[in-house]
Design an enzyme around this catalytic site. Structure first.
Site, PDB file in Angstrom:
ATOM      1  N   CYS A  37      17.140  49.190  17.870  1.00 28.26           N
ATOM      2  CA  CYS A  37      15.736  49.594  17.806  1.00 28.26           C
ATOM      3  C   CYS A  37      15.398  50.199  16.448  1.00 28.26           C
ATOM      4  O   CYS A  37      14.250  50.569  16.198  1.00 28.26           O
ATOM      5  CB  CYS A  37      15.415  50.600  18.896  1.00 28.26           C
ATOM      6  SG  CYS A  37      15.841  50.000  20.527  1.00 28.26           S
ATOM      7  N   CYS A  63      13.770  55.512  10.049  1.00 27.57           N
ATOM      8  CA  CYS A  63      12.767  55.542   8.996  1.00 27.57           C
ATOM      9  C   CYS A  63      12.513  56.983   8.562  1.00 27.57           C
ATOM     10  O   CYS A  63      13.073  57.928   9.126  1.00 27.57           O
ATOM     11  CB  CYS A  63      11.482  54.896   9.481  1.00 27.57           C
ATOM     12  SG  CYS A  63      10.723  55.800  10.827  1.00 27.57           S
ATOM     13  N   CYS A 106       9.103  58.420  17.101  1.00 30.17           N
ATOM     14  CA  CYS A 106      10.108  59.206  16.357  1.00 30.17           C
ATOM     15  C   CYS A 106      10.157  60.634  16.915  1.00 30.17           C
ATOM     16  O   CYS A 106      11.229  61.225  17.050  1.00 30.17           O
ATOM     17  CB  CYS A 106       9.761  59.269  14.873  1.00 30.17           C
ATOM     18  SG  CYS A 106       9.787  57.661  14.069  1.00 30.17           S
TER      19      CYS A 106
END
Lengths: 137, 403
Positions: A37, A63, A106
């Site tokens: 993922c 990220c 996130c």
């Protein structure tokens, strides 16, 4: 995509990167996410007397927003009691880092990592794991 | 702000100043409509367009009459595939393409499926090339078109177009190729390659945005496409709309420059690319994606395992590159091109595409190497996966939480 200044700051100067001894009974480890993922977070807490979190460390594959979310989480965890830590909500992270909608996952992952680390600590110390509500990703 | 180093030339290229110079008069004093037959303004504009047609034709080895100007490669792809489907539907309804095609081709095919087309999407081998035996086996009496790209935009691999064309023709089908990344970079000759239709655009070869070409063969066989826009019947009735004269003039000039400089430029670029690639490939756990023999000279696609591409790009803000990670997209799906090579999702997430260009210097490549190495090392310090890999933990044995 433009990142907020706070994300960039955490990304460039990540707080509390590192590894605690996962075999210590004072340490709780949460490993969440999946490589497929594109994000995996490992968050660790060290718990002292009175259930106070004395140290927190992280490592994150992901990220900039994922790295910033976990960095911020470790900052917030230090000095909090376990109960206080459990009340950290992913939307607090979203707000603090000004994450755009596409990056909310996130913050959810960071909240999951906190809860998973606390549960690991609880189970190690003979306490029951807290049943977590299934978070919506 | 300091400008980052531009290494995303597969996305678009800067306009060459020599192209701009050729275009400028056509905005002001030579502003005429190329379709105005009755006065000098029209004639001058038409002359500019005719000259550009010659310049384009020379680059790809066709005649001027086989060039249809469009707004870009996407429109050219649409016109070719939809136009052939409509024109030849009595002959059959089967189209063959490949899973690594650009969306302009894939989505056009998907659209046609709703209108009665049957489409075969060929898979690719590990190196990104299609299997010719598989193509041969997919051909039927109903097959009217084979559409396979020349060079891939993400990994740069060059498909065996000559062989593909031969197979298509043997079974009475037309061969179309999206050559957007190849034209101007490597020799492309529509007759030697057996191409019946070919799409490409100016802005990938130092020309302006908003102008492209559909090459349509006129002899052996004479190919026709049904127009997709109704209007004044421009471009031999295949593409109506007032010609974008300054854009077309720029495209022509860009083609001429590519033709004259291709030989030396491709040697220079592949040397720079090889330097970048071999140095970065020496890093632990880095992998070059796609076939390295049959490849465009200016592209390198590398996966740096255990770091995530979007995070990596953020650490390389001095470089303008692109990544196969799609962390920003709602689907969280990484590049379909890399996945079709059989790359695992995590390697696809870890990929960076470097696209070199005419204005890339050796000093920039040296800097790109340094920036990349530093960023990869920095992110690996932060990566729990890297730590686990270093401890000898088999990551595939871990039960990851779905999310």
């Amino acid at each position: 995509m433009a990142y907020s200044e706070k994300v960039i700051d955490h990304y460039n100067n990540p707080r509390n990167v590192g590894t605690l001894n996962k075999d210590s009974k004072f340490v709780g480890t949460g490993l969440v996410g999946a490589p497929e993922c594109g994000d995996v977070m490992r968050l660790q807490i060290e718990v002292g007397e009175d259930n106070v979190i004395t140290d927190a460390k992280f490592k994150t594959f992901g990220c900039g927003s994922a790295i910033a979310s976990s960095s911020l989480a470790t900052e917030w965890l230090k000095g909090k009691t376990i109960d206080e830590a459990l009340s950290i909500d992913n939307m607090d992270i979203v707000e603090e880092l000004a994450l755009p909608p596409v990056k909310i996952h996130c913050s959810v992952l960071a909240e999951d990592a906190i809860k998973s680390a606390i549960n690991d600590y609880r189970v190690k110390n003979g306490l029951e794991a807290i049943v977590l509500e299934k978070s919506h990703h | 702000m300091k400008q980052p180093i531009y290494l995303d030339n597969n996305a678009t290229t800067p306009l060459d100043p020599r192209v701009l110079e050729a275009m400028l008069p056509y905005f002001t004093e030579k502003f005429g409509n190329a379709a105005s037959r009755n006065h000098a303004f029209g004639w001058v504009a038409e002359e500019g367009v005719d000259y550009a047609r010659e310049q384009v034709a020379k680059l790809i080895g066709c005649t001027e009459k086989e060039i249809i100007f469009t707004s870009g490669a996407t429109e050219a792809d649409n016109l070719a595939i939809k136009g052939v489907f409509e024109m030849y539907k009595e002959k059959g309804n089967h189209i063959i393409t490949a899973v690594t095609e650009h969306k302009a081709v894939l989505d056009t095919c998907k659209h046609l499926e709703k209108n009665g087309a049957r489409v075969t999407y060929l898979g690719v081998k590990e190196d990104g090339l299609i299997d010719l035996a598989e193509l041969e086996a997919a051909m039927t009496a109903e097959t009217i078109l084979v559409s396979i790209m020349y060079g891939n935009n993400e990994i740069g691999v060059i498909q065996p177009v000559k062989e593909i064309a031969a197979i298509a023709h043997k079974h009475g089908a037309l061969f179309m190729t999206d050559a957007t990344q190849a034209v101007g970079k490597i020799p492309v000759d529509v007759n030697a390659d057996g191409i019946d239709l070919m799409a490409f655009s100016a802005h990938k070869m130092y020309g302006p945005k908003g102008v492209g070409v559909l090459y349509v063969r006129r002899k052996n066989p004479r190919v026709k496409v049904t127009a997709q826009m109704d209007g004044g019947g421009h471009e031999r009735g295949m593409r109506s709309g007032t010609l974008n004269v300054p854009g077309i003039v720029g495209l022509g000039k860009a083609c001429e420059l590519c033709r004259l400089e291709m030989e030396s430029e491709s040697i220079r670029l592949s040397a720079l690319r090889d330097k970048l690639e071999t140095t970065l490939n020496k890093m632990e756990e880095s992998y070059v994606n796609g076939n390295t023999q049959h490849r465009l000279p200016h592209v390198a696609n590398i996966s740096f395992k255990y770091v995530e591409g979007e995070g990596l790009m953020m650490a390389m803000s001095d470089l303008a590159v692109s990544s196969g990670s799609a962390c920003t997209s709602a689907s969280l799906e990484p590049s379909y091109v890399l996945k079709s090579l059989g790359l695992s999702d995590d390697l696809a997430h870890s990929s960076i595409r470097y696209g070199l260009g005419r204005f890339t210097t050796e000093a920039e490549i040296d800097q790109a190497i340094e920036v990349t190495q530093k960023a990869v090392n920095h992110l690996r310090e932060l990566s729990p996966l890297w730590e686990m890999f270093k401890e000898g933990i088999d990551l595939s044995k871990i039960e990851w939480a779905e999310h």
